[in-house]
Structure formats: structure tokens, C-alpha cells
Design a protein around this motif. Sequence first.
Motif, PDB file in Angstrom:
ATOM      1  N   HIS A 106     -12.640  -7.005   5.457  1.00  0.00           N
ATOM      2  CA  HIS A 106     -11.745  -6.596   6.538  1.00  0.00           C
ATOM      3  C   HIS A 106     -12.084  -5.169   6.982  1.00  0.00           C
ATOM      4  CE1 HIS A 106      -8.538  -4.624   3.692  1.00  0.00           C
ATOM      5  NE2 HIS A 106      -9.749  -4.450   3.241  1.00  0.00           N
ATOM      6  N   GLN A 148     -13.934  -2.334   8.617  1.00  0.00           N
ATOM      7  CA  GLN A 148     -15.281  -2.097   9.162  1.00  0.00           C
ATOM      8  C   GLN A 148     -16.441  -2.244   8.167  1.00  0.00           C
ATOM      9  OE1 GLN A 148     -17.918   1.398  11.350  1.00  0.00           O
ATOM     10  NE2 GLN A 148     -15.736   1.632  11.336  1.00  0.00           N
ATOM     11  N   SER A 149     -16.284  -1.663   6.971  1.00  0.00           N
ATOM     12  CA  SER A 149     -17.457  -1.592   6.082  1.00  0.00           C
ATOM     13  C   SER A 149     -17.971  -2.980   5.696  1.00  0.00           C
ATOM     14  CB  SER A 149     -17.112  -0.788   4.828  1.00  0.00           C
ATOM     15  OG  SER A 149     -16.091  -1.446   4.096  1.00  0.00           O
ATOM     16  N   ARG A 154      -5.715 -14.053   6.352  1.00  0.00           N
ATOM     17  CA  ARG A 154      -4.344 -14.477   6.120  1.00  0.00           C
ATOM     18  C   ARG A 154      -3.786 -15.104   7.399  1.00  0.00           C
ATOM     19  NH1 ARG A 154      -1.141 -10.135   2.764  1.00  0.00           N
ATOM     20  NH2 ARG A 154      -2.861  -8.953   3.622  1.00  0.00           N
ATOM     21  N   ILE A 159      -6.393 -18.767   4.900  1.00  0.00           N
ATOM     22  CA  ILE A 159      -5.930 -19.228   3.582  1.00  0.00           C
ATOM     23  C   ILE A 159      -4.967 -18.160   3.051  1.00  0.00           C
ATOM     24  CG2 ILE A 159      -6.573 -19.872   1.217  1.00  0.00           C
ATOM     25  CD1 ILE A 159      -9.432 -20.313   2.120  1.00  0.00           C
ATOM     26  N   THR A 185      -4.114 -16.752  -0.071  1.00  0.00           N
ATOM     27  CA  THR A 185      -4.720 -16.809  -1.409  1.00  0.00           C
ATOM     28  C   THR A 185      -3.716 -16.470  -2.506  1.00  0.00           C
ATOM     29  OG1 THR A 185      -5.453 -14.533  -1.206  1.00  0.00           O
ATOM     30  CG2 THR A 185      -7.001 -16.244  -0.531  1.00  0.00           C
ATOM     31  N   LYS A 186      -2.480 -16.184  -2.102  1.00  0.00           N
ATOM     32  CA  LYS A 186      -1.449 -15.965  -3.132  1.00  0.00           C
ATOM     33  C   LYS A 186      -0.613 -17.234  -3.317  1.00  0.00           C
ATOM     34  CE  LYS A 186      -1.416 -11.001  -3.053  1.00  0.00           C
ATOM     35  NZ  LYS A 186      -0.863  -9.785  -2.460  1.00  0.00           N
ATOM     36  N   ASN A 224     -14.112  -6.222   0.453  1.00  0.00           N
ATOM     37  CA  ASN A 224     -13.892  -4.769   0.422  1.00  0.00           C
ATOM     38  C   ASN A 224     -12.403  -4.468   0.380  1.00  0.00           C
ATOM     39  OD1 ASN A 224     -13.744  -5.537   3.254  1.00  0.00           O
ATOM     40  ND2 ASN A 224     -13.677  -3.365   3.737  1.00  0.00           N
ATOM     41  N   PHE A 225     -11.726  -5.179  -0.544  1.00  0.00           N
ATOM     42  CA  PHE A 225     -10.317  -4.876  -0.769  1.00  0.00           C
ATOM     43  C   PHE A 225     -10.196  -3.584  -1.553  1.00  0.00           C
ATOM     44  CE2 PHE A 225      -9.877  -9.649  -0.685  1.00  0.00           C
ATOM     45  CZ  PHE A 225      -9.248  -9.681   0.542  1.00  0.00           C
ATOM     46  N   ALA A 226      -8.952  -3.100  -1.601  1.00  0.00           N
ATOM     47  CA  ALA A 226      -8.681  -1.956  -2.471  1.00  0.00           C
ATOM     48  C   ALA A 226      -9.003  -2.362  -3.912  1.00  0.00           C
ATOM     49  CB  ALA A 226      -7.220  -1.558  -2.331  1.00  0.00           C
ATOM     50  N   ARG A 261      -6.171  -9.184  -8.967  1.00  0.00           N
ATOM     51  CA  ARG A 261      -4.744  -9.529  -8.866  1.00  0.00           C
ATOM     52  C   ARG A 261      -4.551 -10.900  -8.236  1.00  0.00           C
ATOM     53  NH1 ARG A 261      -4.419  -4.025  -7.790  1.00  0.00           N
ATOM     54  NH2 ARG A 261      -4.365  -4.244  -5.518  1.00  0.00           N
ATOM     55  N   MET A 262      -5.490 -11.292  -7.391  1.00  0.00           N
ATOM     56  CA  MET A 262      -5.433 -12.623  -6.772  1.00  0.00           C
ATOM     57  C   MET A 262      -5.796 -13.713  -7.780  1.00  0.00           C
ATOM     58  SD  MET A 262      -7.439 -12.785  -3.214  1.00  0.00           S
ATOM     59  CE  MET A 262      -6.997 -11.530  -2.085  1.00  0.00           C
ATOM     60  N   LYS A 282      -7.950   4.189  -2.491  1.00  0.00           N
ATOM     61  CA  LYS A 282      -8.252   3.526  -1.224  1.00  0.00           C
ATOM     62  C   LYS A 282      -9.025   4.521  -0.368  1.00  0.00           C
ATOM     63  CE  LYS A 282      -4.406   0.334  -0.892  1.00  0.00           C
ATOM     64  NZ  LYS A 282      -3.302  -0.185  -0.066  1.00  0.00           N
ATOM     65  N   VAL A 283      -9.980   4.037   0.358  1.00  0.00           N
ATOM     66  CA  VAL A 283     -10.845   4.970   1.101  1.00  0.00           C
ATOM     67  C   VAL A 283     -11.151   4.453   2.505  1.00  0.00           C
ATOM     68  CG1 VAL A 283     -13.201   5.895   1.180  1.00  0.00           C
ATOM     69  CG2 VAL A 283     -11.913   6.020  -0.940  1.00  0.00           C
ATOM     70  N   ASP A 341     -18.537   3.706   6.617  1.00  0.00           N
ATOM     71  CA  ASP A 341     -18.219   2.279   6.733  1.00  0.00           C
ATOM     72  C   ASP A 341     -19.463   1.446   7.043  1.00  0.00           C
ATOM     73  OD1 ASP A 341     -15.543   2.409   6.188  1.00  0.00           O
ATOM     74  OD2 ASP A 341     -14.924   2.602   8.260  1.00  0.00           O
TER      75      ASP A 341
HETATM   76  N1  CAO Z   1      -3.967 -14.123   1.452  1.00  0.00           N
HETATM   77  C1  CAO Z   1      -3.063 -13.437   0.715  1.00  0.00           C
HETATM   78  N2  CAO Z   1      -3.186 -12.140   0.419  1.00  0.00           N
HETATM   79  C2  CAO Z   1      -4.277 -11.504   0.903  1.00  0.00           C
HETATM   80  C3  CAO Z   1      -5.249 -12.152   1.684  1.00  0.00           C
HETATM   81  C4  CAO Z   1      -5.063 -13.519   1.955  1.00  0.00           C
HETATM   82  N3  CAO Z   1      -5.921 -14.203   2.679  1.00  0.00           N
HETATM   83  N4  CAO Z   1      -6.192 -11.266   2.016  1.00  0.00           N
HETATM   84  C5  CAO Z   1      -5.828 -10.088   1.483  1.00  0.00           C
HETATM   85  N5  CAO Z   1      -4.686 -10.237   0.800  1.00  0.00           N
HETATM   86  C6  CAO Z   1      -3.947  -9.218   0.070  1.00  0.00           C
HETATM   87  C7  CAO Z   1      -4.717  -8.650  -1.075  1.00  0.00           C
HETATM   88  O1  CAO Z   1      -4.655  -9.527  -2.168  1.00  0.00           O
HETATM   89  C8  CAO Z   1      -3.996  -7.326  -1.300  1.00  0.00           C
HETATM   90  O2  CAO Z   1      -2.806  -7.596  -2.030  1.00  0.00           O
HETATM   91  P1  CAO Z   1      -2.318  -6.748  -3.318  1.00  0.00           P
HETATM   92  O3  CAO Z   1      -2.360  -5.308  -2.933  1.00  0.00           O
HETATM   93  O4  CAO Z   1      -0.921  -7.265  -3.548  1.00  0.00           O
HETATM   94  O5  CAO Z   1      -3.230  -7.052  -4.425  1.00  0.00           O
HETATM   95  C9  CAO Z   1      -3.544  -6.965   0.118  1.00  0.00           C
HETATM   96  O6  CAO Z   1      -3.708  -8.126   0.907  1.00  0.00           O
HETATM   97  C10 CAO Z   1      -4.289  -5.906   0.899  1.00  0.00           C
HETATM   98  O7  CAO Z   1      -5.400  -5.418   0.315  1.00  0.00           O
HETATM   99  P2  CAO Z   1      -5.881  -3.910   0.513  1.00  0.00           P
HETATM  100  O8  CAO Z   1      -5.122  -3.050  -0.451  1.00  0.00           O
HETATM  101  O9  CAO Z   1      -7.330  -3.958   0.395  1.00  0.00           O
HETATM  102  O10 CAO Z   1      -5.464  -3.515   2.012  1.00  0.00           O
HETATM  103  P3  CAO Z   1      -4.927  -2.120   2.595  1.00  0.00           P
HETATM  104  O11 CAO Z   1      -4.767  -2.357   4.050  1.00  0.00           O
HETATM  105  O12 CAO Z   1      -3.736  -1.614   1.889  1.00  0.00           O
HETATM  106  O13 CAO Z   1      -6.124  -1.075   2.335  1.00  0.00           O
HETATM  107  C11 CAO Z   1      -8.378  -0.244   2.566  1.00  0.00           C
HETATM  108  C12 CAO Z   1      -7.225  -1.030   3.204  1.00  0.00           C
HETATM  109  C13 CAO Z   1      -9.555  -0.337   3.493  1.00  0.00           C
HETATM  110  C14 CAO Z   1      -7.948   1.233   2.408  1.00  0.00           C
HETATM  111  C15 CAO Z   1      -8.721  -0.844   1.188  1.00  0.00           C
HETATM  112  O14 CAO Z   1      -8.949  -2.212   1.349  1.00  0.00           O
HETATM  113  C16 CAO Z   1      -9.929  -0.201   0.523  1.00  0.00           C
HETATM  114  O15 CAO Z   1      -9.853   0.908  -0.001  1.00  0.00           O
HETATM  115  N6  CAO Z   1     -11.048  -0.938   0.506  1.00  0.00           N
HETATM  116  C17 CAO Z   1     -12.270  -0.497  -0.168  1.00  0.00           C
HETATM  117  C18 CAO Z   1     -12.971   0.586   0.589  1.00  0.00           C
HETATM  118  C19 CAO Z   1     -13.300   0.179   1.996  1.00  0.00           C
HETATM  119  O16 CAO Z   1     -13.919  -0.808   2.277  1.00  0.00           O
HETATM  120  N7  CAO Z   1     -12.873   1.051   2.908  1.00  0.00           N
HETATM  121  C20 CAO Z   1     -13.361   0.995   4.281  1.00  0.00           C
HETATM  122  C21 CAO Z   1     -12.524   0.193   5.110  1.00  0.00           C
HETATM  123  S1  CAO Z   1     -13.217   0.225   6.695  1.00  0.00           S
HETATM  124  O17 CAO Z   1     -12.681   1.649   7.311  1.00  0.00           O
END
Ligand code: CAO
Length: 415
Positions: free
Chosen positions: A15, A17-18, A38, A72, A74-75, A96-98, A104-105, A136-137, A168
Motif C-alpha cells: 500500500h 508508495q514504496s 480491504r 479480502i 484478512t482478519k 509493506n505494512f507497519a 498479527r494477521m 512506522k516510516v 519510497d
Molecule cells: N484486511 C484486514 N486488515 C488489513 C488488510 C486487509 N485486507 N490490509 C491491511 N490490514 C490491516 C493490517 O493488518 C494492520 O492492522 P493491525 O495494525 O491491527 O495489525 C492495518 O491494516 C494497517 O497496517 P499499517 O499499520 O501498515 O497501516 P498504517 O496506515 O497505520 O501505516 C505506514 C502506514 C506506511 C506508516 C506503515 O504501513 C509502515 O510503516 N510501513 C512500512 C514502511 C513503508 O513502507 N513506508 C512507506 C509507505 S509509502 O510512503
Amino acid sequence: MSKALDGVRILDFTHVQSGPTCTQLLAWFGADVIKVERAGAGDITREQLRDIPDADSLYFTMLNHNKRSITIDTKNPEGKKVLESLVKKCDVLVENFAPGALDRMGFTWERIQELNPKMIVASVKGFGPGPYEDCKVYENVAQCAGGAASTTGFDDGPPVVSGAQIGDSGTGLHLALGIVAALFQRNTTGRGQKVLAAMQDGVLNLCRVKLRDQQRLERTGVMKEYPQFPNGTFGDAVPRAGNASGGGQPGWILKCKGWETDPNAYIYFITQAPVWGEICKVIGKEEWIDHPDYKTAAARLPHLKDIFAEIEHWTMSKTKFQVMDILNKHDIPCGPILSMKEIAEDESLRKTGTIVEVDHPVRGKYLTVGNPIKLSDSPTEVTRSPLLGEHTDEVMAELGYNADQIATLKSLGAI
Ligand code: CAO
């Protein structure tokens, strides 16, 4: 014509950009990229920075070409089962989730291995293992932590982030290479592996020359191609170098005709040593060719500011394109400062497929950047990004679900 990555199936859990940059590249090389989103929401960028109400944003469309979209949850326990089927069927899972979200999934590395020992699991994270691994970044955090911001800007101003998305998109590019290498190794080992590209590491890799300079500075206390030389001071860390060249041939950005009103009427000029004589002739300073203060590259270093000021007198009398034409006839390296407007209108970039016009059923026509990597036997055809869940039924059918099962899963909110 066949494509380089024909037959490779990517479970795209990315999700923003990266990650999407990475999977878009893989799709352009021919992989079947199935983006899992989602239901109801999808990738957050679908609705970010919208320019047309209710249409997927350019942010989303320009990073998700050539992919399929399946929704989907996924929870949801039933959704998890669908995801398990996808894990069994795909070659690579990219995410590239946090940190920790995939675990956790319920999709830990061990669980994925149980389901599919050949699966490659590729992740972008902000930081590698260490004190910041749980953070988170976003882009600019990585530019700051990777050494780009402290070395960008002018020495009398604050650190500056670049418009180039090196954190990214740069990390996505690194990850794509890691995935292709892991696929190659799998041919001999038969096993999957984890691939990690941390954004801090990716940015630092692109700032390699600044770590070079840090060590030069520590050894010699001075860097003669930096604008701080000869009259300024150096501290103990690499300073910001303005527009100085990062290499061994001094360069600077110079004004061209019209700079008073056009913010991009500038040219990057490199005083490459082998063409010094040509430079002197072009700007009308023949006396510098054999002058002891200017004759050699080393002699010129203390005089770079004066040299660029003199060259600028000449560039200011011409447009950046006239300067470009004249200098190139003499093999003097230079580059016009092109605005995004000029780039968008550039016919030659359209001819090579670097700028592409794409048609989208909701937003209509828009421009995007095509594949910057050209393979002669695997040409890229850019196709539009998918609507949210556009391919859910199609992918579910490929996974072996019949229409009744698909309808039931939809009613349960699993897909
Ligand atoms: N069904 C159900 N749940 C889903 C899902 C799906 N299809 N897809 C994602 N989710 C859930 C995840 O399981 C996660 O849930 P939990 O926190 O309860 O485990 C949640 O959605 C969101 O995930 P996230 O924490 O990655 O999303 P965020 O918007 O809070 O953070 C970001 C975004 C980019 C800061 C973080 O994903 C991150 O640090 N990623 C790694 C570094 C990175 O790629 N950063 C660059 C992003 S591009 O600028």
C-alpha cells in the motif's frame, strides 16, 4: 511477445508508495500481480490527494498499473482461508505494512513456509533490525534517517528533503531487485526466502558518495570541490554542498536568459577537465586556457566560485536550450533544469514510453511515468490500475471457488 517474468505470481499486499512501486515494476516485467485490498476502502491512496471526486487518485493510479485487485478481509476467518489459498498459489508475497502487522494477521514466516515452502516473502520496512525497527516510516523520515536531508540544501540553510522519492520509490526499486535475485536463487535451492529492504538502508545506499566524503573529511579536514572551500569552514560532518557536483568534475546550477521570471531558467554546468579549453573558448576566456590559476583541475578548485560566475555571465545571455545546444556541440556536459510541465510535454519521452498516456474508465485520460527500465525482449505495455475489487470474482474462480461459494463469502464480508 513473451515477458521476462511470465508465469511469476505475486501476492501484492502493498500500500501507499514504496511497496506498490516494486510490484508495479514486477507487473511491467510480466508478473501476474494480484493486489489484496480491504473491501470498501482499499489502498488508502485511492482517496488521497484526489483531483476528481470519487475517482481513484493519480497517486493510486500511477503506482498500480498492470495489476489485478481482489478484496479480502484478512482478519475474517473465512477471508484468512482465501488468503491461505493465494499463498499456496503465488511465488512471492510482497508487503509493506507497519512492523508486525503480517504476524498479527497470523501470517508469520513459519506459517507461510508451512503453506508454501517455495514462497518468497519480500518486505519494505522503515528501518532494519535495531532501535527503530518497530517504527512506522514515511518517505521524508527515511530521507532524514538515511543521510539525504543532512547533505542536501545550502550550508547557510536547514536540511532539505528532495522531491525525488528516494525513500519510497527508491526502496521499492531495491526490493524488486531482491525479489528477482531470490527467484533466481530458488531455481537452484527450490526454497523461498525472506527479502528485506529497509528504507533507511535504501536511502543510505543512494547517499553512498556522502559516506565517502565523511571519511575524506575525517582524513584531510577539507574537501576542495565543496563550496565551503577555500573561504568557509568545515565541521566534523559532511556539510550541505548546495548544487556542487557529487563527483570529481565540479559543477553548479547557473542562471540562463529569463531567470528573473521563469523559476526554471537554469542549467547545470559541469567544468569537465578534458574540455576545459573548449569551455574557455565558448565563454570567451581563452586567456584562462594556459593561465597558471586555471590551467589544471587542481589549480581551478580555489577559484570555482569566480569561474562559475564568469560562465554564468555567458549562460545568462542565452536560453537554457540554446546553452544546451551550444555546449553539446563541444562535448561539454550540461543539463537544462526541466519543469514537470516541460517534461510532460516532451515528445521524445513519449516516444520511448517513459511518459505514457493511460485511459481510465472513471477518471479518463492521464499521464504517467512508464517503465524506466527497457528490456529489448520484454517490452512494457502500461495498462490502467484496477478498480477496487475489480478482479475478485476472476481470482476467486482461479482459486477454485464456484459462484455460490463466492456469493457466500461476500455475504460474510470475507471478500
Ligand atoms: N484486511 C484486514 N486488515 C488489513 C488488510 C486487509 N485486507 N490490509 C491491511 N490490514 C490491516 C493490517 O493488518 C494492520 O492492522 P493491525 O495494525 O491491527 O495489525 C492495518 O491494516 C494497517 O497496517 P499499517 O499499520 O501498515 O497501516 P498504517 O496506515 O497505520 O501505516 C505506514 C502506514 C506506511 C506508516 C506503515 O504501513 C509502515 O510503516 N510501513 C512500512 C514502511 C513503508 O513502507 N513506508 C512507506 C509507505 S509509502 O510512503
